[in-house]
Design a protein around this motif. Structure first.
Motif, PDB file in Angstrom:
ATOM      1  N   ARG A  17       7.316   7.113  10.290  1.00  0.00           N
ATOM      2  CA  ARG A  17       7.669   6.761   8.736  1.00  0.00           C
ATOM      3  C   ARG A  17       9.028   6.476   8.764  1.00  0.00           C
ATOM      4  NH1 ARG A  17       4.197  10.761   5.266  1.00  0.00           N
ATOM      5  NH2 ARG A  17       2.179  10.625   6.194  1.00  0.00           N
ATOM      6  N   CYS A  18       9.390   5.502   8.134  1.00  0.00           N
ATOM      7  CA  CYS A  18      10.927   4.984   8.115  1.00  0.00           C
ATOM      8  C   CYS A  18      11.249   4.742   6.371  1.00  0.00           C
ATOM      9  CB  CYS A  18      10.948   3.803   8.723  1.00  0.00           C
ATOM     10  SG  CYS A  18       9.779   2.389   8.284  1.00  0.00           S
ATOM     11  N   GLY A  19      10.114   4.835   5.523  1.00  0.00           N
ATOM     12  CA  GLY A  19      10.545   4.642   4.298  1.00  0.00           C
ATOM     13  C   GLY A  19      10.433   3.116   3.790  1.00  0.00           C
ATOM     14  N   LEU A  20      10.691   2.795   2.746  1.00  0.00           N
ATOM     15  CA  LEU A  20      10.766   1.315   2.323  1.00  0.00           C
ATOM     16  C   LEU A  20      11.250   1.334   0.924  1.00  0.00           C
ATOM     17  CD1 LEU A  20       8.644   0.285  -0.254  1.00  0.00           C
ATOM     18  CD2 LEU A  20       6.786   0.238   1.331  1.00  0.00           C
ATOM     19  N   LEU A  21      12.077   0.162   0.740  1.00  0.00           N
ATOM     20  CA  LEU A  21      12.774  -0.038  -0.282  1.00  0.00           C
ATOM     21  C   LEU A  21      12.786  -1.553  -0.783  1.00  0.00           C
ATOM     22  CD1 LEU A  21      14.867   0.665  -2.634  1.00  0.00           C
ATOM     23  CD2 LEU A  21      16.758   0.148  -1.210  1.00  0.00           C
ATOM     24  N   TYR A  22      12.330  -1.950  -1.801  1.00  0.00           N
ATOM     25  CA  TYR A  22      12.171  -3.336  -2.244  1.00  0.00           C
ATOM     26  C   TYR A  22      12.837  -3.507  -3.423  1.00  0.00           C
ATOM     27  CZ  TYR A  22       8.389  -4.147   1.191  1.00  0.00           C
ATOM     28  OH  TYR A  22       7.582  -4.130   2.381  1.00  0.00           O
TER      29      TYR A  22
END
Length: 84
Positions: free
Chosen positions: A1-6
Motif C-alpha cells: 500500500r502506497c496510497g494514491l493522489l490524482y
C-alpha cells in the motif's frame, strides 16, 4: 500500500472520481474527493492550482508479474482452470 493522489483540471474526471469514491466505500477503500483548495495544497510541489482531486491513503499497486500467479493459484484451488 502506497496510497494514491490524482489531481485534475477536468470536471468530468472529477465527477468520475466521485463515483469511484462511492464504490470504494462499499469495498472498504478509504477515498477522499478533494476540493480545489485541498488538491492545490496536496499538489503544491507542482506549482499549479487544481480544480480538485482524489486521495486514497490506503490504496496500493500490484505488480502483474507477481499478482497474476497468485490469482491463478487461487482459481485452481477453488476448482477452476487458467489458460494462457
Amino acid at each position: 500500500r502506497c496510497g494514491l493522489l490524482y489531481l485534475s483540471q477536468d470536471e468530468n474526471e472529477l465527477g468520475g472520481w466521485a463515483k469511484w469514491r462511492d464504490f470504494a466505500r462499499t469495498v472498504g477503500v478509504t477515498t477522499h474527493v478533494l476540493s480545489a483548495e485541498e488538491a492545490t495544497e496536496r499538489g503544491k510541489a507542482t506549482g499549479r492550482k487544481w480544480k480538485g482531486g482524489v486521495f486514497s491513503p490506503t490504496d496500493g499497486t500490484a505488480d502483474p508479474s507477481k499478482a497474476v500467479p497468485v490469482a491463478a493459484r487461487g482459481i485452481v484451488a477453488a476448482g477452476g482452470t487458467v489458460h494462457q
